[in-house]
Every structure is written in C-alpha cells, then in structure tokens.
Design a protein around this motif. Structure first.
Motif, PDB file in Angstrom:
ATOM      1  N   ALA A  47     -10.687  11.935  14.725  1.00 45.12           N
ATOM      2  CA  ALA A  47     -11.319  12.079  13.413  1.00 45.12           C
ATOM      3  C   ALA A  47     -11.227  13.519  12.928  1.00 45.12           C
ATOM      4  O   ALA A  47     -10.862  13.786  11.776  1.00 45.12           O
ATOM      5  N   ALA A  48     -11.556  14.453  13.813  1.00 45.28           N
ATOM      6  CA  ALA A  48     -11.503  15.871  13.440  1.00 45.28           C
ATOM      7  C   ALA A  48     -10.086  16.286  13.080  1.00 45.28           C
ATOM      8  O   ALA A  48      -9.868  17.069  12.141  1.00 45.28           O
ATOM      9  N   ALA A  49      -9.093  15.757  13.806  1.00 45.29           N
ATOM     10  CA  ALA A  49      -7.703  16.122  13.530  1.00 45.29           C
ATOM     11  C   ALA A  49      -7.258  15.603  12.160  1.00 45.29           C
ATOM     12  O   ALA A  49      -6.565  16.312  11.410  1.00 45.29           O
ATOM     13  N   MET A  50      -7.649  14.387  11.808  1.00 47.16           N
ATOM     14  CA  MET A  50      -7.278  13.850  10.498  1.00 47.16           C
ATOM     15  C   MET A  50      -7.933  14.650   9.375  1.00 47.16           C
ATOM     16  O   MET A  50      -7.301  14.937   8.350  1.00 47.16           O
ATOM     17  N   LEU A  51      -9.184  15.015   9.566  1.00 45.44           N
ATOM     18  CA  LEU A  51      -9.886  15.797   8.546  1.00 45.44           C
ATOM     19  C   LEU A  51      -9.288  17.189   8.425  1.00 45.44           C
ATOM     20  O   LEU A  51      -9.128  17.717   7.313  1.00 45.44           O
ATOM     21  N   ALA A  52      -8.932  17.796   9.553  1.00 45.13           N
ATOM     22  CA  ALA A  52      -8.318  19.119   9.530  1.00 45.13           C
ATOM     23  C   ALA A  52      -6.956  19.089   8.841  1.00 45.13           C
ATOM     24  O   ALA A  52      -6.498  20.107   8.300  1.00 45.13           O
ATOM     25  N   SER A  73     -20.126   5.734  22.654  1.00 46.65           N
ATOM     26  CA  SER A  73     -19.910   6.787  21.655  1.00 46.65           C
ATOM     27  C   SER A  73     -18.642   6.538  20.864  1.00 46.65           C
ATOM     28  O   SER A  73     -17.751   5.798  21.301  1.00 46.65           O
ATOM     29  N   ASP A  74     -18.545   7.174  19.708  1.00 46.75           N
ATOM     30  CA  ASP A  74     -17.397   7.017  18.808  1.00 46.75           C
ATOM     31  C   ASP A  74     -17.409   8.220  17.872  1.00 46.75           C
ATOM     32  O   ASP A  74     -18.483   8.753  17.563  1.00 46.75           O
ATOM     33  N   ASP A  75     -16.234   8.635  17.410  1.00 50.46           N
ATOM     34  CA  ASP A  75     -16.189   9.781  16.486  1.00 50.46           C
ATOM     35  C   ASP A  75     -16.116   9.351  15.031  1.00 50.46           C
ATOM     36  O   ASP A  75     -15.829  10.156  14.148  1.00 50.46           O
ATOM     37  N   VAL A  76     -16.409   8.082  14.747  1.00 51.94           N
ATOM     38  CA  VAL A  76     -16.356   7.598  13.369  1.00 51.94           C
ATOM     39  C   VAL A  76     -17.417   8.271  12.500  1.00 51.94           C
ATOM     40  O   VAL A  76     -17.237   8.409  11.280  1.00 51.94           O
ATOM     41  N   GLY A  77     -18.522   8.708  13.091  1.00 50.71           N
ATOM     42  CA  GLY A  77     -19.537   9.410  12.319  1.00 50.71           C
ATOM     43  C   GLY A  77     -19.002  10.703  11.729  1.00 50.71           C
ATOM     44  O   GLY A  77     -19.302  11.053  10.581  1.00 50.71           O
ATOM     45  N   ALA A  78     -18.191  11.414  12.506  1.00 49.83           N
ATOM     46  CA  ALA A  78     -17.571  12.644  12.006  1.00 49.83           C
ATOM     47  C   ALA A  78     -16.606  12.343  10.873  1.00 49.83           C
ATOM     48  O   ALA A  78     -16.478  13.120   9.912  1.00 49.83           O
ATOM     49  N   LEU A  79     -15.931  11.205  10.953  1.00 50.75           N
ATOM     50  CA  LEU A  79     -14.989  10.823   9.892  1.00 50.75           C
ATOM     51  C   LEU A  79     -15.731  10.561   8.589  1.00 50.75           C
ATOM     52  O   LEU A  79     -15.327  11.038   7.516  1.00 50.75           O
ATOM     53  N   ALA A  80     -16.833   9.819   8.659  1.00 50.16           N
ATOM     54  CA  ALA A  80     -17.619   9.544   7.454  1.00 50.16           C
ATOM     55  C   ALA A  80     -18.185  10.825   6.869  1.00 50.16           C
ATOM     56  O   ALA A  80     -18.186  11.026   5.646  1.00 50.16           O
ATOM     57  N   ALA A  95      -7.136   2.170   4.027  1.00 50.86           N
ATOM     58  CA  ALA A  95      -7.102   1.866   5.463  1.00 50.86           C
ATOM     59  C   ALA A  95      -6.879   3.170   6.223  1.00 50.86           C
ATOM     60  O   ALA A  95      -5.859   3.834   6.032  1.00 50.86           O
ATOM     61  N   VAL A  96      -7.835   3.548   7.058  1.00 48.63           N
ATOM     62  CA  VAL A  96      -7.741   4.777   7.862  1.00 48.63           C
ATOM     63  C   VAL A  96      -7.541   4.358   9.309  1.00 48.63           C
ATOM     64  O   VAL A  96      -8.471   3.882   9.967  1.00 48.63           O
ATOM     65  N   LEU A  97      -6.319   4.518   9.799  1.00 45.08           N
ATOM     66  CA  LEU A  97      -5.970   4.127  11.162  1.00 45.08           C
ATOM     67  C   LEU A  97      -5.883   5.408  11.993  1.00 45.08           C
ATOM     68  O   LEU A  97      -4.928   6.176  11.881  1.00 45.08           O
ATOM     69  N   GLN A  98      -6.883   5.593  12.805  1.00 52.46           N
ATOM     70  CA  GLN A  98      -7.143   6.888  13.440  1.00 52.46           C
ATOM     71  C   GLN A  98      -6.565   6.983  14.849  1.00 52.46           C
ATOM     72  O   GLN A  98      -6.742   6.079  15.652  1.00 52.46           O
ATOM     73  N   PRO A  99      -5.890   8.089  15.158  1.00 52.80           N
ATOM     74  CA  PRO A  99      -5.431   8.311  16.530  1.00 52.80           C
ATOM     75  C   PRO A  99      -6.556   8.914  17.380  1.00 52.80           C
ATOM     76  O   PRO A  99      -7.599   9.330  16.859  1.00 52.80           O
ATOM     77  N   ALA A 100      -6.323   8.932  18.680  1.00 54.04           N
ATOM     78  CA  ALA A 100      -7.148   9.700  19.626  1.00 54.04           C
ATOM     79  C   ALA A 100      -8.649   9.477  19.469  1.00 54.04           C
ATOM     80  O   ALA A 100      -9.429  10.420  19.557  1.00 54.04           O
ATOM     81  N   ALA A 133       0.831  -1.205   0.000  1.00 56.35           N
ATOM     82  CA  ALA A 133       0.000   0.000   0.000  1.00 56.35           C
ATOM     83  C   ALA A 133       0.866   1.256   0.000  1.00 56.35           C
ATOM     84  O   ALA A 133       1.987   1.260   0.524  1.00 56.35           O
ATOM     85  N   HIS A 134       0.341   2.314  -0.580  1.00 58.41           N
ATOM     86  CA  HIS A 134       0.953   3.636  -0.457  1.00 58.41           C
ATOM     87  C   HIS A 134       0.563   4.192   0.906  1.00 58.41           C
ATOM     88  O   HIS A 134      -0.616   4.213   1.261  1.00 58.41           O
ATOM     89  N   VAL A 135       1.537   4.646   1.686  1.00 62.05           N
ATOM     90  CA  VAL A 135       1.297   4.985   3.085  1.00 62.05           C
ATOM     91  C   VAL A 135       1.507   6.469   3.344  1.00 62.05           C
ATOM     92  O   VAL A 135       2.503   7.059   2.916  1.00 62.05           O
ATOM     93  N   LEU A 136       0.568   7.058   4.065  1.00 59.67           N
ATOM     94  CA  LEU A 136       0.696   8.415   4.586  1.00 59.67           C
ATOM     95  C   LEU A 136       0.802   8.308   6.097  1.00 59.67           C
ATOM     96  O   LEU A 136       0.015   7.601   6.742  1.00 59.67           O
ATOM     97  N   GLU A 137       1.766   9.011   6.694  1.00 58.95           N
ATOM     98  CA  GLU A 137       1.934   8.978   8.142  1.00 58.95           C
ATOM     99  C   GLU A 137       1.733  10.370   8.738  1.00 58.95           C
ATOM    100  O   GLU A 137       1.740  11.372   8.048  1.00 58.95           O
ATOM    101  N   ARG A 138       1.540  10.387  10.063  1.00 64.86           N
ATOM    102  CA  ARG A 138       1.346  11.613  10.839  1.00 64.86           C
ATOM    103  C   ARG A 138       0.214  12.458  10.254  1.00 64.86           C
ATOM    104  O   ARG A 138       0.343  13.670  10.077  1.00 64.86           O
ATOM    105  N   VAL A 139      -0.882  11.832   9.976  1.00 64.91           N
ATOM    106  CA  VAL A 139      -2.078  12.524   9.507  1.00 64.91           C
ATOM    107  C   VAL A 139      -2.927  12.868  10.726  1.00 64.91           C
ATOM    108  O   VAL A 139      -3.466  11.979  11.372  1.00 64.91           O
ATOM    109  N   GLY A 140      -3.002  14.127  11.059  1.00 66.27           N
ATOM    110  CA  GLY A 140      -3.759  14.532  12.237  1.00 66.27           C
ATOM    111  C   GLY A 140      -3.166  14.024  13.525  1.00 66.27           C
ATOM    112  O   GLY A 140      -3.883  13.601  14.418  1.00 66.27           O
TER     113      GLY A 140
END
Length: 415
Positions: A155-160, A340-347, A143-148, A53-60
């Motif tokens: 989720a908000a940090a990755m989107l920002a 609760s979960d912040d996955v809704g904000a991610l979608a 593959a979205v591997l989300q921190p925090a 896979a092509h990998v992006l790191e330190r996203v959010g």
C-alpha cells in the motif's frame, strides 16, 4: 439517509460466474510471492483491458490499477491483493499450486493459502459484469490490485508512486477477505476490523563450537531462548501478543550455530503501544546478547508494520443496508480480528472512507461435521483448515459470492 441498491441485473450472470471460476483456478495454480507478482499482474491487467478499463501497470512495484468510467457519478474503489505465501500447498485440488522458489536462500513452496486469488478474481469479475451492465449504473470504478500485501509494503509503495494523483478520488474504498466461516456469510462492523502488528527479525551472533563443549562458546540458541522468554514477559505485561513465526540457524547435530535468526510478530489494538514494545524488545535483545558475551551486538530490524483497519461507520452501515436489502447472510463483528492488513493505509492515502468485511468460504456441511466452532474474529485450533494453512481451500463457489458481495456493496454508491 436513503440508500438506493444497485439493480439486480448487476450481479454475476451464469456466463460470468463460469468465467470467474476459471479465472480463480488459473490464479490459484500460479501464485507468486510478495514483490514478485509479475505474471499475476500481467494476467490481471489483461482482464481489466478486456473489460474496457483504462489500465495502469507497475504502480509501486507490480501493482495494477484499472479505471472503468461510466458517466458522472460517485467513484468506488475495489481493492484486492496480488501476492501469495511461502506455504507448500497440501489441498490435493486438481488446480493446486506445485510452485517452488527460493526465499532467503531456502527452497519454499508457494501457494494462495490466504485467499488473495479469490479477492482478485472477484474484483475482476465485478469489473467485467459492470462493464457489461452499463445501463444499470453510473459513476466510476477503480480496481486497485495491490502487490506485497503480506509484507505490509504494498500500500505504501503504491501511494509513494503517486496512486492518489493518478486515479479519480474515490468516495469509498471497498475490500474483503475470505474467512473459514460458512460459505457466503458476510461479517462486518462499523469500527475496528483488524489489529495492528509489527514484525521483527532478530539476528544473534555467537562463536560457534562443539556441542560437547558449550562452556567455551557462546551458544546462540540459548541466547535466543533467553531473549524470547524476556520479550514474551515484556509483551504480556503490556497486553501485547508475541508470536515466534520463524527460527533459522545451525546445520548439524554436533555443532553450535554461530548465527541464528528469528522472526517475531507483535500484535495489539493500539499501534502506539506496539511501537513502544517493539523498541523495548530491540533494546532487550541487545542487552541479553551483550550480557551473554556475544561477540557482536544483536541486530534487530522491523521488517513489516501494519496499522489497524477501521471501517468508516456511516459507509459500513450503508453497505450493511445494501446487503440486508438483498437478503444476503450478514453478521456483526463482535471483536476485531487479531490478523493484520495494510488496506487501512491505502484508504488513508487515498483520502476516502474504508469498508472492509470478511466473507465465509467454507461449505456449511463441512463446518457442521468439524469439531469446535469458528468466527471471522479469531482463528480456533479445531475445525476445517484456516487461512495460511497448507490445506486451506475455499469452496469453489466462494469467488461468485465474493463478486456478488462486491457488486451489491458498490451498488450502494453507483446509483
């Protein structure tokens, strides 16, 4: 609508199942708290690269994204969480975490008591298996591997950080969460899956003093009890659940603490009602502190906020048909879980439908032997340990069930 199910070859084979178990144990033994997931992120990035896979790191923050392309076709996003909890593990497992760290000036244990290690290992296993089975599918997997995730900030940090502009636009986002239901059982609904919640930190300032002479001091503990009682009444009248999750203050039996901190969680089905109640609790705390003679106003901070998690009806039915077509044990969700979960904000930020489900992780024989019953839509007081408990231990085969469920769900699009 006719749904084509992914061919049977795209399921974890024996070698991949063994690798999944080893990966799960490695992740379980090395948990990291929200915002500190450096080692976990590095391990996951290496796995994604090994799969091609092509990998992006330190996203959010420490977020990791892997993009596996296999020709033209739909784009399916698979989400998992990197972070663990400040819970000292008491499972007795040979791969148990013995990690400790400092949080808020206190030494705490760290463990994957929520099951995020299962989610991570399942997504990575699914990506590996898809990479090894390219002739059986077509499209792109993200593959979205989300921190925090535990703090509600990831989720908000990755989107920002521009996630939506840095990956192919998904046709669907798939996510799952282990539950204390029977091993491999999938619980899914076509509407709300999880509740909204707001976490508040209340800080009260007193004068301190000797416990033998409370009349000459402002007793912050007494003030806190008044605040909590009034806040509980306020929440109850609005149909909102209020839970006190942490209280810190004081250092000895004969001294009144001059400062106390408490963390509260408000939960409910309507995010707008929660928002109003949170504001009213803030005002109430300040009023009680002022009335009690506190030398400083009460400090009330929103430390986390989660919107509800709602499945797209059409996409959820599509996943359900795929699971049933594979004769996987699938059950309807009777009521949204209070968790609760912040996955809704991610979608929402990715602009795609969401399908979220619960996956059972408990040996059925253990459930039969335990007193009481349980459901993915609630956490009972009896029975085997549940998520966030020190002795919560998913069955070792859970990760293979989780990977297979992801692959079957993804296969409803990757035709």
């Amino acid at each position: 609508m006719t749904t084509t199910i992914v061919p049977a070859t795209v399921t974890p084979d024996d070698d991949r199942a063994r690798a999944a178990g080893a990966l799960y144990r490695a992740l379980h033994a090395a948990p990291e708290l929200s915002g500190r997931e450096r080692e976990t992120a590095a391990m996951c990035a290496a796995e994604l690269r090994a799969a091609g896979a092509h990998v992006l790191e330190r996203v959010g923050g420490h977020g990791v994204v892997g993009v596996l392309r296999n020709g033209d076709g739909p784009v399916v996003a698979l989400r998992a969480e990197l972070d663990a909890l400040a819970v000292a593990e008491a499972t007795g497992l040979p791969y148990a975490s013995n990690r400790r760290t400092t949080l808020g000036g206190r030494q705490v244990g760290v463990s994957h008591a929520c099951g995020h290690d299962v989610h991570l290992a399942a997504v990575l296993t699914a990506v590996h298996q898809l990479a090894e089975s390219r002739r059986a599918w077509q499209g792109t997997v993200v593959a979205v591997l989300q921190p925090a995730a535990e703090t509600g900030h990831g989720a908000a940090a990755m989107l920002a950080d521009g996630l939506a502009d840095r990956v192919p636009a998904p046709d669907v986002l798939l996510a799952q969460h282990v539950s204390p239901d029977p091993l491999g059982a999938v619980t899914i609904g076509a509407a709300a899956m999880l509740s909204s919640s707001i976490a508040l930190e209340v800080t009260l300032h007193g004068t301190g003093g000797h416990v033998a002479f409370p009349g000459g001091s402002v007793d912050t503990v007494a003030v806190l009890l008044d605040v909590l009682a009034a806040a509980g009444d306020l929440a109850g009248e609005a149909g909102v659940e209020l839970t006190v999750s942490a209280v810190h203050g004081g250092a000895s039996h004969n001294t009144l603490p001059h400062v106390v901190h408490a963390e509260l969680a408000l939960r409910g089905a309507d995010a707008r009602v929660l928002d109003v109640i949170a504001d009213e609790v803030c005002a109430l705390a300040r009023h009680v502190a002022d009335r009690s003679g506190c030398p400083r106003p009460a400090d009330v901070e929103r430390i986390a906020s989660f919107g509800d998690v709602r499945n797209d009806a059409d996409a959820a039915r599509r996943v359900h048909r795929a699971l049933v077509g594979r004769r996987m044990p699938t059950y309807p969700l009777t009521a949204p879980s209070p968790a609760s979960d912040d996955v809704g904000a991610l979608a929402h930020g990715l602009g795609c439908p969401l399908v979220y489900w619960f996956l059972g992780s408990t040996d059925p024989h253990v459930l039969e032997a335990a007193a009481g019953t349980r459901s993915a839509s609630g956490m009972p007081s009896s029975g085997p340990p549940t998520n966030h408990a020190p002795d919560f231990a998913p069955h070792p085969d859970t990760v293979v069930h989780a990977a297979r469920t992801l692959l079957v769900a993804a296969g409803a699009w990757l035709t």
